[in-house]
Design an enzyme around this catalytic site. Structure first.
Site, PDB file in Angstrom:
ATOM      1  N   TYR A  75       0.829  -1.211   0.000  1.00 16.62           N
ATOM      2  CA  TYR A  75       0.000   0.000   0.000  1.00 16.62           C
ATOM      3  C   TYR A  75       0.862   1.258   0.000  1.00 16.62           C
ATOM      4  O   TYR A  75       0.505   2.263  -0.630  1.00 16.62           O
ATOM      5  CB  TYR A  75      -0.998  -0.005   1.171  1.00 16.62           C
ATOM      6  CG  TYR A  75      -2.196  -0.873   0.854  1.00 16.62           C
ATOM      7  CD1 TYR A  75      -3.208  -0.408   0.019  1.00 16.62           C
ATOM      8  CD2 TYR A  75      -2.291  -2.172   1.344  1.00 16.62           C
ATOM      9  CE1 TYR A  75      -4.290  -1.212  -0.309  1.00 16.62           C
ATOM     10  CE2 TYR A  75      -3.361  -2.988   1.020  1.00 16.62           C
ATOM     11  CZ  TYR A  75      -4.357  -2.495   0.192  1.00 16.62           C
ATOM     12  OH  TYR A  75      -5.419  -3.301  -0.147  1.00 16.62           O
ATOM     13  N   ASP A 112      -7.050   5.833  -4.896  1.00 15.23           N
ATOM     14  CA  ASP A 112      -5.872   6.682  -5.139  1.00 15.23           C
ATOM     15  C   ASP A 112      -6.074   8.158  -4.835  1.00 15.23           C
ATOM     16  O   ASP A 112      -5.117   8.940  -4.867  1.00 15.23           O
ATOM     17  CB  ASP A 112      -5.378   6.489  -6.584  1.00 15.23           C
ATOM     18  CG  ASP A 112      -6.468   6.743  -7.630  1.00 15.23           C
ATOM     19  OD1 ASP A 112      -7.320   7.623  -7.416  1.00 15.23           O
ATOM     20  OD2 ASP A 112      -6.451   6.056  -8.674  1.00 15.23           O
ATOM     21  N   HIS A 127     -14.319   1.654  -1.725  1.00 17.36           N
ATOM     22  CA  HIS A 127     -13.248   0.795  -1.208  1.00 17.36           C
ATOM     23  C   HIS A 127     -12.261   1.576  -0.347  1.00 17.36           C
ATOM     24  O   HIS A 127     -11.117   1.153  -0.183  1.00 17.36           O
ATOM     25  CB  HIS A 127     -12.530   0.093  -2.371  1.00 17.36           C
ATOM     26  CG  HIS A 127     -13.411  -0.884  -3.103  1.00 17.36           C
ATOM     27  ND1 HIS A 127     -13.097  -1.456  -4.318  1.00 17.36           N
ATOM     28  CD2 HIS A 127     -14.628  -1.403  -2.767  1.00 17.36           C
ATOM     29  CE1 HIS A 127     -14.069  -2.271  -4.692  1.00 17.36           C
ATOM     30  NE2 HIS A 127     -15.013  -2.257  -3.781  1.00 17.36           N
ATOM     31  N   CYS A 135      -6.578   3.923  12.602  1.00 20.24           N
ATOM     32  CA  CYS A 135      -6.109   3.281  13.819  1.00 20.24           C
ATOM     33  C   CYS A 135      -6.862   1.971  14.064  1.00 20.24           C
ATOM     34  O   CYS A 135      -8.084   1.923  13.986  1.00 20.24           O
ATOM     35  CB  CYS A 135      -6.307   4.224  15.007  1.00 20.24           C
ATOM     36  SG  CYS A 135      -5.801   3.466  16.566  1.00 20.24           S
ATOM     37  N   CYS A 157      -3.754   7.825  19.675  1.00 25.34           N
ATOM     38  CA  CYS A 157      -3.523   6.887  20.784  1.00 25.34           C
ATOM     39  C   CYS A 157      -2.233   6.074  20.641  1.00 25.34           C
ATOM     40  O   CYS A 157      -1.890   5.294  21.522  1.00 25.34           O
ATOM     41  CB  CYS A 157      -4.727   5.959  20.951  1.00 25.34           C
ATOM     42  SG  CYS A 157      -4.786   4.634  19.747  1.00 25.34           S
ATOM     43  N   ALA A 238     -10.806   5.796 -21.098  1.00 20.47           N
ATOM     44  CA  ALA A 238     -11.701   6.684 -20.345  1.00 20.47           C
ATOM     45  C   ALA A 238     -11.615   8.130 -20.827  1.00 20.47           C
ATOM     46  O   ALA A 238     -12.634   8.818 -20.939  1.00 20.47           O
ATOM     47  CB  ALA A 238     -11.353   6.611 -18.855  1.00 20.47           C
TER      48      ALA A 238
END
Ligand code: OAD
Ligand code: ZN
Length: 254
Positions: A75, A112, A127, A135, A157, A238
């Protein structure tokens, strides 16, 4: 009807353009193909992520429990690629539509953040997004900055944070999906752009609009399971498909 690039179905395209020009309620569903022109890979297809990686190894809660750093590295790489990418003409066309229409809803499966960066004000991210971490303990969201440490920690935290995305096997954000379904139910014209239409429940939005009598326009170089529900399929990328449908991008007024 499928309209290939340079195909002779101008009449069908003309009719849909005219319908779109007088529509007040329009909904759009986008997928990874919309960000392809920004240089971000899709998932399926010859150069897609899922050719090299298995979704179960990277995009499931089980994968994260097994190897959180591996998942975060993937990621983080996608975060940095997205941060370095610029929105393309397709993102800009959709931002422009939102500004022009009284009832326009943009629903994306993309994480994105490029729709927001191109000026779309309201984006239903089914998504999640990889611009933030979440967290694991208190749910607090933190914006990720380039070069962030792995795994990131919550600024509130201090607990470990996970990517703020929806993994396979997890529920979609309920409110966002409800709003998306409502928008596709009432849309006069629905645009389905750059998605393989195989991941549910996102794909069901295209079918829903068709069942409610909307004019459904698919823009995708390849046929998909949603093609049979489309009034018109533009077999184009697109950017050029939206260009064919909406005309050239002009500078915003003022
Ligand atoms: P996919 O990779 O499944 O599909 C991308 C689609 O874009 C394909 O149908 C291509 O034919 C099309 N395409 C490729 N280049 C294009 C271009 N330049 N213009 C328009 N279309 C183009 O991506 P998604 O449908 O977005 O989920 O995938 C859906 C979900 O599956 C993703 O959100 C992700 C993935 O696994 C999770 O990670 C949970
Ligand atoms: Zn926390």
């Amino acid at each position: 009807m499928s309209v290939p690039v340079g195909g002779g179905a101008e009449a069908a395209l003309g009719a849909v353009r005219a319908r779109l020009a007088r529509a007040r309620r329009v909904a759009a569903l986008t997928g990874a193909g919309v960000s392809a022109a920004s240089g971000l890979p899709t998932f399926r297809g010859a150069l897609g992520f899922w050719r090299e990686h298995r979704a179960e190894d990277l995009a499931t809660p089980q994968a994260y429990a097994r190897d959180p750093l591996l998942v975060w590295e993937w990621y983080a790489a996608r975060f940095h690629a997205a941060a370095a990418a610029a929105p393309n003409g397709a993102h800009l066309h959709l931002a422009r539509l939102e500004a022009q229409l009284p009832d326009f809803t943009l629903v994306t499966q993309n994480v994105d953040g490029l729709h927001a960066r191109s000026g779309s004000r309201r984006v239903l991210e089914l998504h999640g997004n990889l611009t933030k971490s979440r967290c694991e303990r208190c749910g607090h969201l933190d914006a990720l900055a380039p070069g962030f440490a792995l795994p990131p920690c919550c600024s509130r935290c201090g607990s470990r944070a996970r990517p703020n995305v929806v993994w396979f096997g997890e529920h979609l954000p309920e409110r966002a999906f409800e709003a998306a379904a409502a928008a596709f139910s009432r849309a006069e014209v629905a645009l389905v752009i750059g998605t393989s239409g195989v991941v549910e429940p996102a794909a069901s939005l295209g079918r829903l609009a068709a069942q409610r009598g909307a004019v459904v326009v698919e823009i995708n170089p390849e046929p998909t399971p949603l093609t049979p529900y489309a009034t018109l399929s533009l077999r184009q990328d697109a950017v050029s498909g939206l260009h064919a449908l909406l005309g050239p991008l002009t500078p915003p007024p003022g």
